[in-house]
Enzyme design. Sequence first.
Site, PDB file in Angstrom:
ATOM      1  N   GLU A   1      54.081  21.604 -54.742  1.00  0.00           N
ATOM      2  CA  GLU A   1      52.732  22.206 -56.601  1.00  0.00           C
ATOM      3  C   GLU A   1      54.595  21.480 -56.766  1.00  0.00           C
ATOM      4  O   GLU A   1      55.307  21.062 -57.767  1.00  0.00           O
ATOM      5  CB  GLU A   1      53.482  23.116 -56.915  1.00  0.00           C
ATOM      6  CG  GLU A   1      52.365  23.602 -57.921  1.00  0.00           C
ATOM      7  CD  GLU A   1      52.884  24.172 -59.408  1.00  0.00           C
ATOM      8  OE1 GLU A   1      52.925  23.170 -59.903  1.00  0.00           O
ATOM      9  OE2 GLU A   1      53.656  25.640 -59.237  1.00  0.00           O
TER      10      GLU A   1
ATOM     11  N   CYS B   1      53.875  24.063 -65.847  1.00  0.00           N
ATOM     12  CA  CYS B   1      53.515  23.332 -64.894  1.00  0.00           C
ATOM     13  C   CYS B   1      51.446  23.074 -65.356  1.00  0.00           C
ATOM     14  O   CYS B   1      51.013  21.926 -65.296  1.00  0.00           O
ATOM     15  CB  CYS B   1      53.842  23.217 -63.388  1.00  0.00           C
ATOM     16  SG  CYS B   1      53.182  25.131 -63.675  1.00  0.00           S
TER      17      CYS B   1
HETATM   18  P1  NAP Z   1      63.116  18.810 -59.860  1.00  0.00           P
HETATM   19  O1  NAP Z   1      64.006  17.418 -60.111  1.00  0.00           O
HETATM   20  O2  NAP Z   1      61.985  18.132 -58.875  1.00  0.00           O
HETATM   21  O3  NAP Z   1      64.131  19.831 -59.030  1.00  0.00           O
HETATM   22  C1  NAP Z   1      63.354  20.445 -57.723  1.00  0.00           C
HETATM   23  C2  NAP Z   1      64.815  20.866 -57.076  1.00  0.00           C
HETATM   24  O4  NAP Z   1      63.949  20.061 -55.953  1.00  0.00           O
HETATM   25  C3  NAP Z   1      65.739  21.241 -57.266  1.00  0.00           C
HETATM   26  O5  NAP Z   1      66.634  21.732 -56.597  1.00  0.00           O
HETATM   27  C4  NAP Z   1      66.376  19.679 -56.969  1.00  0.00           C
HETATM   28  O6  NAP Z   1      68.123  19.621 -56.514  1.00  0.00           O
HETATM   29  C5  NAP Z   1      65.480  19.217 -56.052  1.00  0.00           C
HETATM   30  N1  NAP Z   1      64.979  17.393 -55.606  1.00  0.00           N
HETATM   31  C6  NAP Z   1      64.759  16.955 -56.729  1.00  0.00           C
HETATM   32  N2  NAP Z   1      64.562  15.926 -56.316  1.00  0.00           N
HETATM   33  C7  NAP Z   1      65.090  15.491 -55.127  1.00  0.00           C
HETATM   34  C8  NAP Z   1      65.580  14.021 -53.606  1.00  0.00           C
HETATM   35  N3  NAP Z   1      65.018  13.432 -54.017  1.00  0.00           N
HETATM   36  N4  NAP Z   1      65.539  15.291 -52.831  1.00  0.00           N
HETATM   37  C9  NAP Z   1      65.700  16.293 -52.620  1.00  0.00           C
HETATM   38  N5  NAP Z   1      65.785  17.687 -53.534  1.00  0.00           N
HETATM   39  C10 NAP Z   1      65.400  16.298 -54.460  1.00  0.00           C
HETATM   40  O7  NAP Z   1      62.560  19.666 -60.714  1.00  0.00           O
HETATM   41  P2  NAP Z   1      62.804  20.593 -61.906  1.00  0.00           P
HETATM   42  O8  NAP Z   1      64.742  20.096 -61.999  1.00  0.00           O
HETATM   43  O9  NAP Z   1      62.192  21.822 -61.613  1.00  0.00           O
HETATM   44  O10 NAP Z   1      62.646  19.770 -63.893  1.00  0.00           O
HETATM   45  C11 NAP Z   1      62.964  18.399 -63.822  1.00  0.00           C
HETATM   46  C12 NAP Z   1      61.361  17.409 -63.726  1.00  0.00           C
HETATM   47  O11 NAP Z   1      59.807  18.460 -62.966  1.00  0.00           O
HETATM   48  C13 NAP Z   1      61.082  18.269 -65.443  1.00  0.00           C
HETATM   49  O12 NAP Z   1      61.488  17.206 -66.325  1.00  0.00           O
HETATM   50  C14 NAP Z   1      59.466  18.078 -65.144  1.00  0.00           C
HETATM   51  O13 NAP Z   1      59.166  16.840 -65.758  1.00  0.00           O
HETATM   52  C15 NAP Z   1      59.009  18.260 -63.954  1.00  0.00           C
HETATM   53  N6  NAP Z   1      58.625  19.788 -63.291  1.00  0.00           N
HETATM   54  C16 NAP Z   1      57.284  19.682 -63.065  1.00  0.00           C
HETATM   55  C17 NAP Z   1      57.454  21.163 -63.179  1.00  0.00           C
HETATM   56  C18 NAP Z   1      55.803  21.351 -62.315  1.00  0.00           C
HETATM   57  O14 NAP Z   1      55.472  22.280 -62.043  1.00  0.00           O
HETATM   58  N7  NAP Z   1      54.702  20.024 -62.922  1.00  0.00           N
HETATM   59  C19 NAP Z   1      58.280  22.091 -62.980  1.00  0.00           C
HETATM   60  C20 NAP Z   1      59.306  21.559 -63.447  1.00  0.00           C
HETATM   61  C21 NAP Z   1      59.511  20.535 -63.030  1.00  0.00           C
HETATM   62  P3  NAP Z   1      69.127  19.283 -57.425  1.00  0.00           P
HETATM   63  O15 NAP Z   1      69.461  20.494 -57.723  1.00  0.00           O
HETATM   64  O16 NAP Z   1      70.054  18.454 -56.715  1.00  0.00           O
HETATM   65  O17 NAP Z   1      68.004  18.566 -58.827  1.00  0.00           O
END
Ligand code: NAP
Length: 527
Positions: free
Chosen positions: A264, A301
Amino acid sequence: MITGKNYIGSQLKAGGNITLKTFNPLLNTENPWVFTEATHEEIEEAVALASQAFDSYKRCSGIEKAAFLNTIADEILALGDLLLVQYCSESGFSKGRAEGERGRMIGQLRSFAEMLIEGSWVQATIDTAIPERQPAPKEDLRKMLVPLGPVVVFGSSNFPFAFSTAGGDTASALAAGCPVIVKSHSMHIGTGEMVASAIIKAAQKTNMPEGVFSNLAGAGRTLGASLVQHPLVKAVGFTGSISGGRALCDLAAKRPEPIPVFAEMGSVNPVVLLPEALKQNSQKWALAYAGSITLGAGQFCTNPGLLLAVKGAALNEFAEQLAKAIEKTTPSCMLHASMQADFETGIFTMASQNGVSKVAQFTGEVPPNHGRPTVLKVSGEEFLKNKVLSHEVFGPFSILVECNDEAELLQIINTLDGQLTGTIIGEENELHEHQDVIFALQNRVGRLIFNGVPTGVEVCPSMLHGGPYPASSDSRFTAVGTHAVYRWVRPLSYQNWPDDLLPAELQNENPLQIVRTTDHKLTLSKI
Ligand code: NAP
C-alpha cells in the site's frame, strides 16, 4: 522493559554488531535505547522456524487462531501506559492519538477473531458427485481457501500500532493461518519490540507453535531485502513509499519462485469540488478540508493532497476561506526529523514549478520537526503539462488546481495515477450533470467518497483500502478490514476425497455450521 534484541520465535537474540537508535521528534533528540540489527544467521533461523511452524499452524482451527488473536489483544492492553509512552517517544504523536490507535489495533485483532469463529470466510464451495451423469460421471469436488505460508510484514512509519507489528497485515496473515516475520520500522523499534513481546506471550499462552511470530530490526535494503528473497517466504505485506514498495515488488518478482507483495503506497487522494456546492457551502467545505489536510500533521495515506475545481468566483471564495483556516492551524510535530526535511523539500519542489503560487502557509514560529501547513495553487493547463505536480508531498500539504472548464477537469482526472480515494463534493441536484466526472474518478480510485473527507478509514468488511497502481500493488485487495485476509490465501480443491479426511469446513455434516455454496446454492445445510 526494552531489551534492544530481536525475537527469533520466542527467543530474544542480538548476536550482531550493527546498532540502531530511534528518535524523539518532540524533544528533537535521539532516544536512549540501543537496538541490534538481526544477523544473517538470525534471519535464517526466524524464517526456518516460521516454515516449521506453518506445518502445524495451518492446521489450527478457527477457534484456536481466534483465541490467539484475542490473547494478543489482551496482552497488548496489559502493557498499559508504558506502551503508550514508548509510542509517543518514538513518533511525536500525542497520548490521545496513541490511545485511539491502540484501540484500532485491538479492534482489528478482535474483528479477525470474530471472523474466524464465524468461519464462513473460507468460501467453502461444494459440487456433489453425479455418478449417473452421461456421457461421463461428475466427480465430487470441494474447494476452500488455505494459507500461503510464512509472510513478511513491513510496518509503516505513520501507524506504529495499527499498520505495524500487530497491525492489520499481521492480524490478517495470522488469521489466514500464516506465520509472520515482522521487519520492524526503524522509526519505532522499541514500540515494535513491546508489541512483539505481547504477541510472543499470547503465542505461548495459547500453545501456538514456536516460530509462528518473529520480530526483526534492521535496514530495509539489507535485512528487509533478504527476507523478501528468502525461498521459504511466501508473501509480503508493506505500507510506505512508492519507491520502497516498488523495490520490494521487483525483488519478489525476480525470485526463482515469484511471490505476491501486497504494497500500500502513495496517493494524493483527489477531491473534486463541484460548482453548486462551492457556491452554497464554500465556508463549510473550506473548514472541513483545512482540518483534513492538517490532521495528524498530514501524515495519512488518505490525506487530500489534490483539490480540483473549475475556476470562478465560488472557487475564489473557497480558496480564501481555506487560506484563513490553514494560516490559523498550529503546526503539529512530524514523525521524524527526516520526514519533516522531506516535507520541506517537497513543498520547495512544488512551489518552484512553473505557474505555482501560494494560497496559504502558516507563517508563525514553527518548533523543530513540526510541519508548516501549506496550500499551493496552479492552473489546470500547467498541471497537465507537469507530472511533478501530481506527486505526493507527505505532510500537511495540498495543491488546488483551477481548471478552465469541465473538459479540462475530466482530462486531468483521466491522466491521474491510481489513488486510494477520490472524493466528490457536490449538491445532490448537480450530480447528474457531472456523471462523466464521477465515472472518470471511479476508474482511478479504490474508494469513492461523497460529501466528506478522505481521512478516517473505517475498519469493517466493506472498506476498501487499496486502489489501482501505485496506490497499491494489487487493486483487487484491501489492506483494511477483515477482507484483508484474502491476500494471504489460495483456493485448494479436493476431488473425491474421503469425508472424514476433508477439512471440517468441507465435510458432509457441516460440523462448523458455516455458510457454504453447495450445488450452486448458499446454505448452512449438511449434505
Ligand atoms: P518507506 O521509506 O517506504 O519505508 C517503509 C519500510 O520499507 C521501512 O521498513 C523501510 O526500511 C523499508 N524500505 C524502504 N525502501 C526499501 C527498499 N528499497 N528495499 C527494502 N526495504 C525498503 O516509508 P516510510 O518510512 O513509512 O516513509 C517514508 C515516505 O513514505 C514518506 O515520506 C511518505 O512519502 C511515504 N509514506 C507513504 C504512506 C502511504 O500510505 N501513502 C505511508 C507512510 C509513508 P528502513 O527501516 O530501512 O527505512
